[in-house]
Design a protein around this motif. Sequence first.
Motif, PDB file in Angstrom:
ATOM      1  N   GLY A  54      -6.101 -32.208  17.133  1.00  0.00           N
ATOM      2  CA  GLY A  54      -5.229 -33.291  16.723  1.00  0.00           C
ATOM      3  C   GLY A  54      -4.128 -32.886  15.754  1.00  0.00           C
ATOM      4  N   ARG A  55      -4.126 -31.673  15.249  1.00  0.00           N
ATOM      5  CA  ARG A  55      -3.097 -31.254  14.293  1.00  0.00           C
ATOM      6  C   ARG A  55      -1.724 -31.082  14.919  1.00  0.00           C
ATOM      7  NH1 ARG A  55      -4.963 -27.179   9.589  1.00  0.00           N
ATOM      8  NH2 ARG A  55      -6.385 -28.597   8.575  1.00  0.00           N
ATOM      9  N   GLY A  57      -0.310 -33.052  17.090  1.00  0.00           N
ATOM     10  CA  GLY A  57       0.331 -34.318  17.405  1.00  0.00           C
ATOM     11  C   GLY A  57       0.153 -34.683  18.868  1.00  0.00           C
ATOM     12  N   LYS A  58       0.839 -35.735  19.271  1.00  0.00           N
ATOM     13  CA  LYS A  58       0.690 -36.233  20.640  1.00  0.00           C
ATOM     14  C   LYS A  58       1.634 -35.496  21.577  1.00  0.00           C
ATOM     15  CE  LYS A  58      -0.837 -40.673  19.150  1.00  0.00           C
ATOM     16  NZ  LYS A  58      -1.793 -41.477  19.781  1.00  0.00           N
ATOM     17  N   ARG A  59       1.223 -35.447  22.854  1.00  0.00           N
ATOM     18  CA  ARG A  59       2.062 -34.824  23.878  1.00  0.00           C
ATOM     19  C   ARG A  59       3.306 -35.665  24.099  1.00  0.00           C
ATOM     20  NH1 ARG A  59      -0.989 -31.735  28.318  1.00  0.00           N
ATOM     21  NH2 ARG A  59      -2.914 -31.223  27.263  1.00  0.00           N
ATOM     22  N   LYS A  60       4.412 -34.980  24.391  1.00  0.00           N
ATOM     23  CA  LYS A  60       5.654 -35.694  24.666  1.00  0.00           C
ATOM     24  C   LYS A  60       5.817 -35.961  26.154  1.00  0.00           C
ATOM     25  CE  LYS A  60       7.871 -34.151  20.546  1.00  0.00           C
ATOM     26  NZ  LYS A  60       8.976 -33.643  19.863  1.00  0.00           N
ATOM     27  N   GLN A  61       5.016 -35.274  26.966  1.00  0.00           N
ATOM     28  CA  GLN A  61       5.076 -35.518  28.399  1.00  0.00           C
ATOM     29  C   GLN A  61       3.662 -35.550  28.953  1.00  0.00           C
ATOM     30  OE1 GLN A  61       7.417 -32.219  29.679  1.00  0.00           O
ATOM     31  NE2 GLN A  61       5.672 -30.896  30.009  1.00  0.00           N
ATOM     32  N   LYS A  62       3.521 -36.102  30.147  1.00  0.00           N
ATOM     33  CA  LYS A  62       2.184 -36.208  30.727  1.00  0.00           C
ATOM     34  C   LYS A  62       1.699 -34.831  31.164  1.00  0.00           C
ATOM     35  CE  LYS A  62       3.354 -37.011  35.540  1.00  0.00           C
ATOM     36  NZ  LYS A  62       2.452 -36.231  36.347  1.00  0.00           N
TER      37      LYS A  62
END
Length: 82
Positions: A54-55, A57-62
């Motif tokens: 989780g460090r 961050g979130k994915r920007k694409q699928k």
Amino acid sequence: MTTATLTTKGQITIPKDIRQHLLLQTGDKVDFTLTKSGEVLLKPVTRRVDEVFGRLGKRKQKALTPEEMDAAIRKRLAERKA
């Protein structure tokens, strides 16, 4: 040069810019290594994947499917041959 002050208990605070560069967080462990030349190396202790999950961050694409990955690899190989 970044400096720190040794307390009477033998403790130091790692300066913020060094902590940020090494991605150190509260509770992280560090390793001190004394070199033959008398210098000290400070390195973060390697952690398991589940400790750092989780460090990033979130994915920007699928995420790609295995079929999409295979197609992208085939395309790249074809481009290299051309």
